[in-house]
Design an enzyme around this catalytic site. Structure first.
Site, short mmCIF file in Angstrom:
data_model
loop_
_atom_site.label_atom_id
_atom_site.label_comp_id
_atom_site.label_asym_id
_atom_site.label_seq_id
_atom_site.Cartn_x
_atom_site.Cartn_y
_atom_site.Cartn_z
N GLU A 248 0.68 -1.40 0.33
CA GLU A 248 0.25 0.45 0.25
C GLU A 248 0.60 0.97 -0.28
OE1 GLU A 248 -1.34 0.76 3.72
OE2 GLU A 248 -2.89 1.84 2.96
N LYS B 77 -8.98 1.94 -2.20
CA LYS B 77 -9.99 1.77 -0.84
C LYS B 77 -10.04 1.87 -0.31
CE LYS B 77 -6.79 1.18 3.74
NZ LYS B 77 -5.73 1.80 4.71
N GLU C 172 -5.75 9.19 7.17
CA GLU C 172 -5.99 8.50 6.76
C GLU C 172 -7.49 8.84 6.32
OE1 GLU C 172 -5.71 4.49 4.76
OE2 GLU C 172 -4.68 4.20 6.37
N CYS D 116 -4.91 -2.65 2.71
CA CYS D 116 -4.83 -3.12 4.33
C CYS D 116 -6.18 -3.12 5.21
CB CYS D 116 -4.76 -1.14 4.36
SG CYS D 116 -3.36 -1.66 6.35
N ASN E 173 0.12 -0.51 5.71
CA ASN E 173 1.24 -0.90 6.86
C ASN E 173 0.05 -0.03 8.06
OD1 ASN E 173 2.63 1.53 4.72
ND2 ASN E 173 1.21 1.17 3.57
N1 CDT Z 1 -3.39 1.58 6.49
C1 CDT Z 1 -4.26 0.81 7.51
O1 CDT Z 1 -5.12 0.22 6.82
N2 CDT Z 1 -3.86 0.68 8.77
C2 CDT Z 1 -4.35 0.41 9.17
C3 CDT Z 1 -4.46 0.73 10.80
C4 CDT Z 1 -4.40 2.06 11.70
S1 CDT Z 1 -4.26 2.15 12.81
C5 CDT Z 1 -5.95 3.71 13.53
C6 CDT Z 1 -4.35 -1.93 9.39
O2 CDT Z 1 -6.21 -2.13 9.28
O3 CDT Z 1 -3.57 -2.27 10.04
#
Ligand code: CDT
Length: 307
Positions: free
Chosen positions: A54, A129, A148, A174, A199
């Site tokens: 990502e 996404k 985000e 993600c 991430n």
């Molecule tokens: N990038 C991403 O979607 N990360 C989320 C964690 C967010 S924590 C506020 C994940 O689900 O890994």
């Protein structure tokens, strides 16, 4: 028709190109060079499809509060963009396909996007996404943010699948991997390979009280359940490591079978390539067995899910 293992199996050699920390001062060109190095290693191993993570082209910027102007440098206005053209060129030379996650600036807004590129360098699939985590406003007591919801619009593409690389391919990004609906929407369309980049900041998990010790378990749980319950392979790819002191992203790039087993996984938190030759026909054992949707699903009883 009865499923028999090894009856003219369809094979695909896939690779997860995990990327370690990308520092704030690292140029796009330097990052693309690292991605090309991983692609060359994938080609040396004779992989046909290499999957990046990502937002693979920069540091994971949603941890920082940025102005609209500062934000611009993390986004691609076109794809291929001038910075990513060398990646497309090298892939075409090597005759390898790839999956890439990037921050997309389009006419109708900013999206967290991924694309699928075939071995001739054509973009054959694009996904934005759907499940955008974090907050739109900074949380005052947090040293690192997860903004985000400030920087990206919710994706509008839905969960499509594409006929590519001799199978049905889907993409998720993600946080999407934690949602069963993501997998099931693709499962209903007969997906055989789901590609997911992530991430996942452990920093947030450390604060998350009761489940702070379970970050890696939840990652495996989501990937393995998604694969098993839909009879699909998945390639999961991390952007990982300590990007800035105290800000650590989870690794665990992995390849998961339709039986729900992890067949390969990275054990480091730096640039790494994990590959496997996958038997796509293995999907049928689940799709024609325990999760034979046509035979056993009860959509008439599932209406609550979409109401
Ligand atoms: N990038 C991403 O979607 N990360 C989320 C964690 C967010 S924590 C506020 C994940 O689900 O890994």
């Amino acid at each position: 028709m009865r499923f028999t293992l090894n009856e003219s199996p369809r094979k695909l050699h896939v690779a997860a190109a995990q990327i370690g920390p990308i520092y704030e001062n690292e140029s796009r060109g330097e990052v693309v060079e690292r991605l090309i190095d991983l692609m060359e290693e994938a080609a040396r191993r004779k992989a046909q499809l290499v999957c990046y993570t990502e937002c693979a082209l920069s540091t994971f910027f949603p941890r920082m509060l940025l102005s609209d102007e500062e934000l611009l440098k993390y986004f691609e206005k076109s794809m291929p963009s001038p910075a990513t053209q060398p990646l497309f060129d090298r892939a075409k030379d090597l005759g390898i396909g790839f999956h890439l996650g990037y921050a997309e600036l389009s006419e109708d807004g900013r999206y967290n996007t991924s694309i699928l590129v075939d071995a001739e360098g054509r973009i054959v699939g694009k996904y934005r996404k759907a499940h955008i985590p974090g907050t739109a406003e900074p949380v005052p007591e947090q040293r690192f943010q997860h903004l985000e919801r400030r920087y990206f619009k919710e994706g509008d593409t839905g969960f499509k699948v594409w006929d590519a690389f001799g199978c049905r391919v889907g993409m998720a990004i993600c946080n999407d991997r934690r949602w069963p609906e993501t997998w099931r929407c693709m499962g209903i369309q007969g997906v055989e390979l789901v590609i997911v980049g992530w991430n996942t900041p452990l920093t947030h998990y450390r604060k998350a009280k009761s489940y702070s010790r379970l970050a890696e378990f939840h990652n495996k749980l989501s990937m393995q359940a998604g694969c098993y319950q839909n009879g699909t392979w998945a390639v999961g790819v991390a952007h990982c490591g300590e990007e800035e002191p105290g800000y650590i992203l989870m690794g665990q790039s992995m390849i998961v079978s339709p039986l729900g087993e992890i067949v390969a996984m990275s054990y480091v938190n730096e640039d790494d390539l994990v590959d496997a030759v996958i038997d796509l026909d293995l999907c049928r054992e689940i799709k024609e067995g325990v999760f034979n949707f046509e035979l056993y699903r009860r959509p008439d009883l599932y209406k609550l899910i979409v109401q």
